[in-house]
Enzyme design. Structure first.
Site, PDB file in Angstrom:
ATOM      1  N   CYS A 103       8.164  -9.295 -19.469  1.00 39.23           N
ATOM      2  CA  CYS A 103       7.550  -9.777 -18.236  1.00 39.23           C
ATOM      3  C   CYS A 103       8.486  -9.338 -17.134  1.00 39.23           C
ATOM      4  O   CYS A 103       9.556  -9.917 -16.952  1.00 39.23           O
ATOM      5  CB  CYS A 103       7.386 -11.298 -18.246  1.00 39.23           C
ATOM      6  SG  CYS A 103       6.694 -11.883 -16.677  1.00 39.23           S
ATOM      7  N   CYS A 106       8.980 -12.251 -14.363  1.00 42.08           N
ATOM      8  CA  CYS A 106       9.679 -13.509 -14.654  1.00 42.08           C
ATOM      9  C   CYS A 106       9.863 -13.651 -16.151  1.00 42.08           C
ATOM     10  O   CYS A 106      10.702 -12.974 -16.723  1.00 42.08           O
ATOM     11  CB  CYS A 106       8.958 -14.688 -14.025  1.00 42.08           C
ATOM     12  SG  CYS A 106       7.160 -14.658 -14.199  1.00 42.08           S
ATOM     13  N   SER A 107       9.111 -14.502 -16.798  1.00 40.04           N
ATOM     14  CA  SER A 107       9.389 -14.779 -18.209  1.00 40.04           C
ATOM     15  C   SER A 107       8.128 -15.165 -18.975  1.00 40.04           C
ATOM     16  O   SER A 107       8.192 -15.918 -19.939  1.00 40.04           O
ATOM     17  CB  SER A 107      10.400 -15.920 -18.308  1.00 40.04           C
ATOM     18  OG  SER A 107       9.867 -17.066 -17.655  1.00 40.04           O
ATOM     19  N   CYS A 108       6.952 -14.662 -18.562  1.00 40.03           N
ATOM     20  CA  CYS A 108       5.705 -15.084 -19.198  1.00 40.03           C
ATOM     21  C   CYS A 108       5.623 -14.629 -20.654  1.00 40.03           C
ATOM     22  O   CYS A 108       5.943 -13.493 -20.975  1.00 40.03           O
ATOM     23  CB  CYS A 108       4.509 -14.509 -18.445  1.00 40.03           C
ATOM     24  SG  CYS A 108       4.452 -15.007 -16.718  1.00 40.03           S
TER      25      CYS A 108
END
Ligand code: FE
Length: 195
Positions: A103, A106-108
């Site tokens: 991602c 971010c951190s999906c």
């Protein structure tokens, strides 16, 4: 002054400030955090994804449904998908194609299926380099793919989540699903490991 403006409070102080602001508004962050921890530790576990992979390996009709509509196929196994995860795209590894997820924003992840993202997944370095130099990044993480294997990198968005369907190790063909699920790791469903 300029030096000071660059200072960032410790994580503990920032957490305290957020909690205080929520309390002031009559909210109960403690209860929310407890509920979140319960979900993260008990329900959003990589074993969910491992069950999906094991079933796809064992049941060709399920594999087809999973590839056609990942969201519907994991819900079929009783696994939760948040409403905003509108699409779950299942990326099928083959002898010649290897898929990897990141991602860049971010951190999906599809966290209800494969678990919350590991720390390294959120690092700026992984997020930037996984796209530009995926082969080197994978090698540094212990996965040295031969040059004839094509690497495909998939950048997660808020509404489209991914899971890698690893290649089934040939020696496990015929194993019961439960035993198969035991060998499927979170890293293999992100695509930084092969089984
Ligand atoms: Fe993200």
């Amino acid at each position: 002054m300029q030096e000071q403006s660059r200072d960032i409070a410790s994580i503990e102080r920032r957490v305290d400030a957020v909690e205080a602001a929520l309390h002031e508004r009559g909210m109960k962050p403690g209860e929310f955090i407890e509920e979140f921890e319960h979900l993260a530790e008990e329900r959003w576990v990589p074993h969910n994804g491992a069950r999906v992979v094991a079933k796809a390996w064992s049941d060709p009709a399920y594999r087809q449904r999973l590839l056609a509509n990942g969201r519907a196929a994991v819900i079929e196994l009783g696994i939760d998908m948040p409403r905003h995860h509108r699409h779950l795209v299942v990326l099928e590894n083959t002898a010649s194609v290897h898929n990897v997820i990141c991602c860049t924003l971010c951190s999906c992840t599809a966290f209800t299926v494969i678990g919350l993202p590991p720390g390294w997944y959120k690092d700026l370095e992984y997020r930037a380099r996984a796209v530009r130099e995926s082969r080197s990044v994978l090698r540094e993480m212990g996965l040295d793919l031969p040059p004839q294997i094509e690497i495909r990198v998939w950048d997660t968005t808020a509404d489209t989540r991914y899971i890698v369907l690893p290649v089934q190790p040939p020696e496990t063909v015929g194993w019961p699903e439960e035993k198969l699920a035991g060998i499927v790791t979170k890293d293999s469903m992100i695509g930084v490991a092969r089984l």
